[in-house]
Design a protein around this motif. Structure first.
Motif, PDB file in Angstrom:
ATOM      1  N   ARG A   1      11.242  25.050  36.881  1.00 62.33           N
ATOM      2  CA  ARG A   1      11.381  25.731  35.594  1.00 62.33           C
ATOM      3  C   ARG A   1      10.157  26.576  35.245  1.00 62.33           C
ATOM      4  O   ARG A   1      10.100  27.186  34.183  1.00 62.33           O
ATOM      5  CB  ARG A   1      11.619  24.704  34.495  1.00 62.33           C
TER       6      ARG A   1
ATOM      7  N   ILE B   1       7.162  25.287  34.784  1.00 63.16           N
ATOM      8  CA  ILE B   1       6.285  24.477  33.927  1.00 63.16           C
ATOM      9  C   ILE B   1       5.220  23.824  34.807  1.00 63.16           C
ATOM     10  O   ILE B   1       5.540  23.205  35.822  1.00 63.16           O
ATOM     11  CB  ILE B   1       7.084  23.384  33.191  1.00 63.16           C
ATOM     12  N   THR B   2       3.973  23.952  34.421  1.00 66.68           N
ATOM     13  CA  THR B   2       2.887  23.279  35.139  1.00 66.68           C
ATOM     14  C   THR B   2       2.194  22.322  34.178  1.00 66.68           C
ATOM     15  O   THR B   2       1.332  22.740  33.393  1.00 66.68           O
ATOM     16  CB  THR B   2       1.861  24.275  35.706  1.00 66.68           C
ATOM     17  N   PRO B   3       2.565  21.045  34.197  1.00 70.47           N
ATOM     18  CA  PRO B   3       1.882  20.085  33.324  1.00 70.47           C
ATOM     19  C   PRO B   3       0.427  19.912  33.750  1.00 70.47           C
ATOM     20  O   PRO B   3       0.046  20.228  34.882  1.00 70.47           O
ATOM     21  CB  PRO B   3       2.671  18.784  33.554  1.00 70.47           C
TER      22      PRO B   3
ATOM     23  N   VAL C   1       0.994  17.220  28.985  1.00 69.28           N
ATOM     24  CA  VAL C   1       0.993  18.646  28.700  1.00 69.28           C
ATOM     25  C   VAL C   1      -0.173  18.921  27.767  1.00 69.28           C
ATOM     26  O   VAL C   1      -0.400  18.181  26.802  1.00 69.28           O
ATOM     27  CB  VAL C   1       2.314  19.083  28.038  1.00 69.28           C
TER      28      VAL C   1
ATOM     29  N   ALA D   1       2.648  25.558  21.757  1.00 73.12           N
ATOM     30  CA  ALA D   1       3.064  25.678  23.158  1.00 73.12           C
ATOM     31  C   ALA D   1       3.249  24.307  23.790  1.00 73.12           C
ATOM     32  O   ALA D   1       4.200  24.092  24.563  1.00 73.12           O
ATOM     33  CB  ALA D   1       2.036  26.489  23.934  1.00 73.12           C
TER      34      ALA D   1
ATOM     35  N   GLU E   1       6.501  22.789  22.637  1.00 73.39           N
ATOM     36  CA  GLU E   1       7.642  23.442  23.276  1.00 73.39           C
ATOM     37  C   GLU E   1       7.812  22.963  24.715  1.00 73.39           C
ATOM     38  O   GLU E   1       8.934  22.660  25.154  1.00 73.39           O
ATOM     39  CB  GLU E   1       7.436  24.958  23.231  1.00 73.39           C
ATOM     40  N   GLN E   2       6.700  22.873  25.465  1.00 72.02           N
ATOM     41  CA  GLN E   2       6.787  22.396  26.847  1.00 72.02           C
ATOM     42  C   GLN E   2       7.212  20.937  26.902  1.00 72.02           C
ATOM     43  O   GLN E   2       7.966  20.538  27.801  1.00 72.02           O
ATOM     44  CB  GLN E   2       5.445  22.576  27.543  1.00 72.02           C
ATOM     45  N   THR E   3       6.739  20.141  25.962  1.00 76.05           N
ATOM     46  CA  THR E   3       7.115  18.724  25.936  1.00 76.05           C
ATOM     47  C   THR E   3       8.616  18.579  25.749  1.00 76.05           C
ATOM     48  O   THR E   3       9.270  17.772  26.438  1.00 76.05           O
ATOM     49  CB  THR E   3       6.370  18.003  24.804  1.00 76.05           C
TER      50      THR E   3
ATOM     51  N   GLU F   1      10.892  20.758  26.567  1.00 83.52           N
ATOM     52  CA  GLU F   1      11.559  21.241  27.766  1.00 83.52           C
ATOM     53  C   GLU F   1      11.470  20.221  28.897  1.00 83.52           C
ATOM     54  O   GLU F   1      12.452  19.990  29.622  1.00 83.52           O
ATOM     55  CB  GLU F   1      10.947  22.570  28.206  1.00 83.52           C
ATOM     56  N   ILE F   2      10.308  19.596  29.073  1.00 78.55           N
ATOM     57  CA  ILE F   2      10.148  18.586  30.115  1.00 78.55           C
ATOM     58  C   ILE F   2      11.050  17.383  29.843  1.00 78.55           C
ATOM     59  O   ILE F   2      11.689  16.844  30.763  1.00 78.55           O
ATOM     60  CB  ILE F   2       8.670  18.154  30.213  1.00 78.55           C
TER      61      ILE F   2
END
Length: 475
Positions: A241, A243-245, A279, A285, A288-290, A292-293
């Motif tokens: 996706r 995403i780079t945690p 994250v 941001a 939002e990433q959290t 999505e993950i």
């Protein structure tokens, strides 16, 4: 027993209280986190670069090996003695020489403990990113030697990405300075060459490192799975996706149960695997990433995704992960930890192979690793008093690393080569590659007195190692 001539010279260079030579004292420096081969002939504790220079010149004059040593937490035999010689311990060279917050830099001696630098810069809002699980004990000099990593280097890189310059002593006693506090210094990148060279080219006496501002926000998630396959598929799906945690760690059920019994960190005892995901960044941001993950994990059959509600819960989850090796040490007389790397898309296949190897050799294997970058750490349980079982563990570990190489991966991701894996280097390097490495090493270390028998093949079999317990070291 009277001290030898070399011991008397070392006493003059440093201080009689800074030199060990009696057998009962030398035994303590025979080991690192992996193995022992033989005790050194002497251990010396310098406090300045000038003393290191004199020690190295003495060793060169007498043609005696010199082995640099940090905290001894390494897991590849990098700091153990193979041919006798002088161990130069940096336990007393542990000063933080400069903290330059305006330029986001620090200058340290090699004996500075990894975590101590982050603690010293925390009030300024900065920290040192590379964070091996042994960061409470391991030293920055050792991290430089082995190019160590850690859970939070998925997004930020390993040690070499945070080292800007070095002061180092060559085998003839000359002192060189590589890199600088500023970026893009012209000339050859000698800093990059020396980081990860495991003390075979020069002895590092000062290090310039990059400091990183603490993120505004850190969100920590625990994704819980009923199957290992679902957990590994989630890893690939998250990165697919885009995403780079900051961190993406995995533990299997066997390991997490041992961890939970030891640390009571809140891991579910009935799950087959968990992902510990972090994250970092600006608040909006990160949130939002959290989200999505979490959605990706649930799409890949996570039975639940928990979010740490506060810093106490976050710290407890990470305490469990970073104490995983010690937790497994409570339930087995010894274990042998491996350090292979594969493409993360092949994690399901690789974990199945590890299980098959364990069954083939009758070895219980736990898995805790940096899933985001495919850096595996299978832990093979055994009784090191049982010679036959110890040999089976070595064979099982070798099969795992051979498979890593066949998958297009590596035989080490962060623990280094040392004496553990030097005979396996031909798995990933051609004869021409290795010959060029020998030429580079000879340019720095022509007489071979610096840390002999490490990194490059010597013709000895890995089974000649006396594998010992590996616990609580850099992973």
């Amino acid at each position: 027993m009277r001290p030898s001539r070399i011991i008397r010279e070392l006493n003059r260079i440093t201080d009689p209280q800074a030199v060990l030579w009696r057998p009962e004292d030398l035994m303590l420096y025979e080991y690192d986190g992996l193995s022992s081969v033989r005790p050194p002939d002497a251990v010396v504790f310098p406090v300045t670069t000038e003393q290191v220079v004199k020690i190295v010149k003495l060793a060169a004059k007498e043609n005696v090996p010199v082995i640099a040593r940090g905290a001894g937490t390494g897991l590849s035999g990098g700091a153990v003695v193979t041919e006798g010689g002088i161990v130069v311990s940096f336990a007393r060279m542990k000063k933080i020489l400069e903290i330059d917050i305006e330029n986001q830099r620090a200058r340290v001696q090699p004996g500075v403990v990894n975590l101590d630098l982050s603690l010293a810069t925390s009030d300024y809002g900065y920290y040192f990113v590379p964070d091996p699980s042994s960061q409470k004990a391991c030293t920055i000099g050792g991290n430089v030697a082995e190019n160590s990593g850690g859970p939070h280097t998925l997004a930020y890189g390993v040690t070499t990405n945070h080292v800007l310059g070095l002061e180092a002593v060559l085998p003839d006693g000359n002192v060189i300075h590589t890199g600088a506090k500023f970026c893009d210094r012209p000339g050859y990148d000698l800093t990059g060459l020396l980081v990860g060279s495991e003390g075979t080219m020069a002895i590092v006496t000062e290090i310039i490192v990059r400091l990183t501002r603490k993120p505004e926000c850190a969100k920590t998630l625990l994704a819980i799975y009923n199957t290992v396959a679902d957990a590994t598929r989630s890893v690939a799906a998250i990165t697919a996706r885009g995403i780079t945690p900051a961190a993406l760690e995995m533990m299997d059920g066997f390991t997490l149960r041992a961890v939970e019994e030891a640390t009571h960190a809140g891991y579910p005892m009935d799950s087959a695997a968990v992902l510990l995901i972090e994250v970092e960044g600006l608040l909006e941001a990160a949130e939002e990433q959290t989200d999505e993950i979490e959605a990706v994990c649930l799409e890949n059959h996570a039975r639940a995704v928990r979010r740490a509600r506060n810093s106490q819960e976050r710290d407890l989850l990470w305490k469990g992960r970073k104490n995983a090796f010690g937790a497994l040490g409570r339930i087995s007389p010894a274990f042998y930890v491996q350090d292979g790397v594969i493409p993360r898309t092949r994690l399901p296949e690789m974990l199945e192979h590890i299980a098959q190897v364990g069954a083939k050799y009758g070895i219980t294997v736990g898995n805790v690793f940096h899933a985001g970058d495919g850096n595996l750490h299978p832990l093979l349980m055994f009784d090191n008093r049982d010679r036959e079982e110890s040999q089976r563990v070595l064979k099982a570990a070798e099969e795992i690393l051979v498979k890593c190489a066949q998958m297009g991966g590596s035989i080490t991701g962060e623990h280094g080569v040392g004496i553990e894996k030097n005979e396996m280097m031909p798995l990933i390097f051609s004869a021409d590659d290795l010959e060029m490495m020998r030429k580079l090493k000879a340019a720095f270390n022509p007489a071979g007195i610096l840390n002999p028998g490490k990194v490059l093949p010597t013709g000895k079999l890995c089974g000649e190692l006396r594998v010992q317990v590996s616990a609580g070291a850099a992973a």
